[in-house]
Structure formats: structure tokens, C-alpha cells
Design a protein around this motif. Structure first.
Motif, PDB file in Angstrom:
ATOM      1  N   LYS A  56       0.800  -1.235   0.000  1.00 40.56           N
ATOM      2  CA  LYS A  56       0.000   0.000   0.000  1.00 40.56           C
ATOM      3  C   LYS A  56       0.831   1.283   0.000  1.00 40.56           C
ATOM      4  CE  LYS A  56      -3.871   2.168   2.446  1.00 40.56           C
ATOM      5  NZ  LYS A  56      -4.743   2.122   3.639  1.00 40.56           N
ATOM      6  N   ASP A  57       1.709   1.425   0.983  1.00 36.94           N
ATOM      7  CA  ASP A  57       2.415   2.696   1.169  1.00 36.94           C
ATOM      8  C   ASP A  57       3.928   2.545   1.093  1.00 36.94           C
ATOM      9  OD1 ASP A  57       0.053   4.247   1.723  1.00 36.94           O
ATOM     10  OD2 ASP A  57      -0.029   3.272   3.681  1.00 36.94           O
ATOM     11  N   TRP A  58       4.403   1.614   0.258  1.00 42.36           N
ATOM     12  CA  TRP A  58       5.821   1.271   0.298  1.00 42.36           C
ATOM     13  C   TRP A  58       6.725   2.426  -0.151  1.00 42.36           C
ATOM     14  CZ3 TRP A  58       8.241  -1.555   3.328  1.00 42.36           C
ATOM     15  CH2 TRP A  58       9.518  -2.068   3.067  1.00 42.36           C
ATOM     16  N   ASN A  59       6.367   3.123  -1.206  1.00 47.54           N
ATOM     17  CA  ASN A  59       7.215   4.220  -1.683  1.00 47.54           C
ATOM     18  C   ASN A  59       7.396   5.281  -0.604  1.00 47.54           C
ATOM     19  OD1 ASN A  59       7.926   3.906  -4.721  1.00 47.54           O
ATOM     20  ND2 ASN A  59       5.793   3.283  -4.598  1.00 47.54           N
ATOM     21  N   LYS A  60       6.297   5.631   0.049  1.00 52.36           N
ATOM     22  CA  LYS A  60       6.363   6.617   1.130  1.00 52.36           C
ATOM     23  C   LYS A  60       7.182   6.075   2.301  1.00 52.36           C
ATOM     24  CE  LYS A  60       3.395   9.029   4.465  1.00 52.36           C
ATOM     25  NZ  LYS A  60       1.990   9.188   4.960  1.00 52.36           N
ATOM     26  N   THR A  61       6.985   4.799   2.617  1.00 50.56           N
ATOM     27  CA  THR A  61       7.700   4.182   3.734  1.00 50.56           C
ATOM     28  C   THR A  61       9.200   4.153   3.477  1.00 50.56           C
ATOM     29  OG1 THR A  61       5.757   2.810   4.182  1.00 50.56           O
ATOM     30  CG2 THR A  61       7.819   2.133   5.206  1.00 50.56           C
ATOM     31  N   VAL A  62       9.585   3.863   2.237  1.00 50.56           N
ATOM     32  CA  VAL A  62      11.007   3.852   1.869  1.00 50.56           C
ATOM     33  C   VAL A  62      11.591   5.262   1.961  1.00 50.56           C
ATOM     34  CG1 VAL A  62      12.643   3.443  -0.006  1.00 50.56           C
ATOM     35  CG2 VAL A  62      10.840   1.770   0.454  1.00 50.56           C
ATOM     36  N   ASP A  63      10.852   6.251   1.490  1.00 52.88           N
ATOM     37  CA  ASP A  63      11.315   7.640   1.589  1.00 52.88           C
ATOM     38  C   ASP A  63      11.543   8.037   3.051  1.00 52.88           C
ATOM     39  OD1 ASP A  63      11.205   7.944  -1.158  1.00 52.88           O
ATOM     40  OD2 ASP A  63       9.259   8.963  -1.161  1.00 52.88           O
ATOM     41  N   GLN A  64      10.649   7.611   3.915  1.00 53.05           N
ATOM     42  CA  GLN A  64      10.787   7.904   5.347  1.00 53.05           C
ATOM     43  C   GLN A  64      12.022   7.210   5.925  1.00 53.05           C
ATOM     44  OE1 GLN A  64       6.930   6.554   6.718  1.00 53.05           O
ATOM     45  NE2 GLN A  64       6.150   8.646   6.837  1.00 53.05           N
ATOM     46  N   ALA A  65      12.267   5.979   5.487  1.00 52.45           N
ATOM     47  CA  ALA A  65      13.426   5.229   5.983  1.00 52.45           C
ATOM     48  C   ALA A  65      14.735   5.918   5.596  1.00 52.45           C
ATOM     49  CB  ALA A  65      13.393   3.801   5.444  1.00 52.45           C
ATOM     50  N   VAL A  66      14.760   6.461   4.392  1.00 55.16           N
ATOM     51  CA  VAL A  66      15.939   7.208   3.947  1.00 55.16           C
ATOM     52  C   VAL A  66      16.153   8.409   4.858  1.00 55.16           C
ATOM     53  CG1 VAL A  66      16.909   8.627   2.101  1.00 55.16           C
ATOM     54  CG2 VAL A  66      15.777   6.467   1.545  1.00 55.16           C
ATOM     55  N   GLU A  67      15.055   9.122   5.126  1.00 54.16           N
ATOM     56  CA  GLU A  67      15.127  10.304   6.000  1.00 54.16           C
ATOM     57  C   GLU A  67      15.562   9.917   7.409  1.00 54.16           C
ATOM     58  OE1 GLU A  67      12.120  13.760   7.705  1.00 54.16           O
ATOM     59  OE2 GLU A  67      11.536  12.630   5.921  1.00 54.16           O
ATOM     60  N   GLY A  68      15.166   8.724   7.838  1.00 52.88           N
ATOM     61  CA  GLY A  68      15.508   8.267   9.186  1.00 52.88           C
ATOM     62  C   GLY A  68      16.885   7.635   9.285  1.00 52.88           C
ATOM     63  N   GLY A  69      17.578   7.537   8.161  1.00 56.62           N
ATOM     64  CA  GLY A  69      18.940   7.022   8.195  1.00 56.62           C
ATOM     65  C   GLY A  69      19.078   5.514   8.130  1.00 56.62           C
ATOM     66  N   GLN A  70      18.034   4.819   7.661  1.00 65.19           N
ATOM     67  CA  GLN A  70      18.095   3.356   7.598  1.00 65.19           C
ATOM     68  C   GLN A  70      18.836   2.877   6.348  1.00 65.19           C
ATOM     69  OE1 GLN A  70      13.703   2.873   9.634  1.00 65.19           O
ATOM     70  NE2 GLN A  70      14.263   1.434   8.030  1.00 65.19           N
ATOM     71  N   SER A  71      19.535   1.764   6.507  1.00 67.68           N
ATOM     72  CA  SER A  71      20.235   1.120   5.400  1.00 67.68           C
ATOM     73  C   SER A  71      19.550  -0.172   4.974  1.00 67.68           C
ATOM     74  CB  SER A  71      21.683   0.800   5.804  1.00 67.68           C
ATOM     75  OG  SER A  71      22.364   1.954   6.207  1.00 67.68           O
ATOM     76  N   PHE A  72      18.690  -0.707   5.860  1.00 67.60           N
ATOM     77  CA  PHE A  72      18.003  -1.969   5.607  1.00 67.60           C
ATOM     78  C   PHE A  72      16.524  -1.835   5.956  1.00 67.60           C
ATOM     79  CE2 PHE A  72      22.383  -3.070   6.474  1.00 67.60           C
ATOM     80  CZ  PHE A  72      22.679  -4.074   5.557  1.00 67.60           C
ATOM     81  N   MET A  73      15.686  -2.482   5.143  1.00 66.43           N
ATOM     82  CA  MET A  73      14.259  -2.592   5.425  1.00 66.43           C
ATOM     83  C   MET A  73      13.860  -4.038   5.148  1.00 66.43           C
ATOM     84  SD  MET A  73      12.835   0.844   3.542  1.00 66.43           S
ATOM     85  CE  MET A  73      11.202   0.813   4.295  1.00 66.43           C
TER      86      MET A  73
END
Length: 235
Positions: A56-73
Motif C-alpha cells: 500500500k504505502d511502500w514508496n512513502k515508507t522507503v522515503d521515510q526510511a531514507v530520512e531516518g537514516g536506515q540502510s536496511f528494510m
């Protein structure tokens, strides 16, 4: 955590932990959360999510992860309704590949976190094998939960040797030396963690997390015991 997020995280940092794995930003924006954790000496390199988010919201979730400094999802868990047949697992493999493509474009590595059911034969096949074979090995990595793999009769080191470089993250979770094989603080049970970490190069391990689903003593006491025992391991 439910009562005191900041206080709990500070205690985790005081024990000596420097990384946590999450799937939430604790009511903050991803950028705020990154700064919040950094102020305690913590980072969150990885996060786990359900397939409902991927659909459902994967693109937005990935963008948020980038902003949060994540390297893995990664995928946290597969519900019983979405893993009834081998065909279901094939569809999940397709979902993982698609989700991983989005992650790759953002500079993030996708992975799947196992439990024991992926290793239980279904329709004459092993679901975990389906995930391994039908996902792109460069796009989709595995986050091996050593407790669940061991409980399912698997040897984590054998899995590493069979699929070198595919396990960038592992969950260190021990198993009681009792008939019910309950969860235990690391170093107090039956799993040989030194042997597992000795294979870190062939596995491709970059991060490892202490995890304990259920604690028989206060959780902060349990993770303190785990931390001290992990420190004794040669890495």
C-alpha cells in the motif's frame, strides 16, 4: 516502551547497546527520530514492516526510511492467512522482489526475517527454499533469526555456507535447555553463538541484534545479561 519511550531507550544505551532495530519513529518524524536516537548514542540502521505496508504505502515508507537514516528494510512476519500454500509463497517472493527494487533505488537493502514456519514442509516443498530461489539474491537478502531456524531443525552455519553473502543481519536469540525450548537471554541457553559469528564473513553479516520475544525476568535485566554475554564473544 509503552510507558516511557525515552527513558527505556536511555537505559538500553546505558547498558551499552549502540544500535536498535525498529519499524516505528516513536511519534516523531523520521528526521526527528534520527536526532532523538543520536542524542542517546543510538542509531537504527534497519526496520521491519508487514506486507500490508509493502502493498500500500511502500514508496512513502522507503522515503521515510531514507530520512531516518536506515540502510536496511525488511519483512517482519508473514501472517497465517498469507502463507497457506506454496503458491502464496511464490506471490510473496514476487512482492519481495518488487519491494526490493524500490529499496534499491533509494540505496536501501531489502531483507526477509524468518520464523520457524518457513522451514516446515508445505505441499512437498520448503517455503524458505521458495523465498531463496524465487527472489533476486542481490535485491533480497535474509535476516536470519537463529532461534527460529534452530527450533525448525536448521543449522544457521549450514545456511550461511549454502547461501554465502545473503545474510547481512542476524537476530541473536537463545533457547532454554528445557523441553519447551523457551526464549532465553543470549548465552544462557543452548545455541552456540560463537560458532555462528565465526561464520560471519561467509554469511555476510554486517549487523547483529539481541532479540527475546518473551522474558521471564524484567526485559531490561534480560538484555543486560545478553549484552554482557555477547561482549564475551570473539567478533
Amino acid at each position: 516502551m509503552a510507558k516511557d519511550v525515552e527513558g527505556t531507550l536511555r537505559k538500553i544505551a546505558q547498558i551499552g547497546y549502540t544500535e536498535i532495530e525498529t519499524g516505528t519513529y516513536f511519534g516523531k518524524t523520521p528526521k526527528e527520530c534520527k536526532a532523538f536516537l543520536s542524542g542517546m548514542g543510538l542509531t537504527a540502521p534497519s526496520g521491519l514492516y508487514m506486507t500490508t505496508v509493502m502493498k500500500k504505502d511502500w514508496n512513502k515508507t522507503v522515503d521515510q526510511a531514507v530520512e531516518g537514516g536506515q540502510s536496511f528494510m525488511g519483512c517482519a512476519y508473514l501472517t497465517p492467512d498469507e502463507r497457506k500454500t506454496i503458491d502464496d509463497y511464490k506471490k510473496l517472493a514476487e512482492l519481495f522482489n518488487r519491494s526490493a527494487e524500490v529499496c534499491k533505488k533509494a540505496g536501501i537493502q531489502f531483507m526477509h526475517h524468518n520464523h520457524d514456519f518457513e522451514f516446515q514442509p508445505l505441499e512437498g516443498q520448503v517455503p524458505y527454499d521458495i523465498i531463496l530461489k524465487e527472489t533476486d539474491p542481490k535485491l533480497v537478502k535474509l535476516e536470519l533469526d537463529v532461534y527460529w531456524a534452530t527450533k525448525a531443525g536448521q543449522d544457521p552455519v549450514a545456511l550461511f555456507n549454502q547461501h554465502p553473502g545473503r545474510f547481512p543481519i542476524v537476530h541473536l536469540k537463545d533457547m532454554e535447555k528445557t523441553p519447551d525450548r523457551a526464549f532465553a537471554p543470549v548465552g544462557t541457553g543452548s545455541i552456540d553463538f560463537q560458532r555462528i559469528l565465526d561464520a560471519r564473513k561467509i554469511a555476510g553479516i554486517e549487523h547483529y541484534y539481541v532479540e527475546q520475544d518473551v522474558c521471564k525476568i524484567p526485559p531490561l535485566e534480560a538484555i543486560a545479561i545478553s549484552f554482557q554475554n555477547v561482549k564475551k564473544l570473539s567478533v
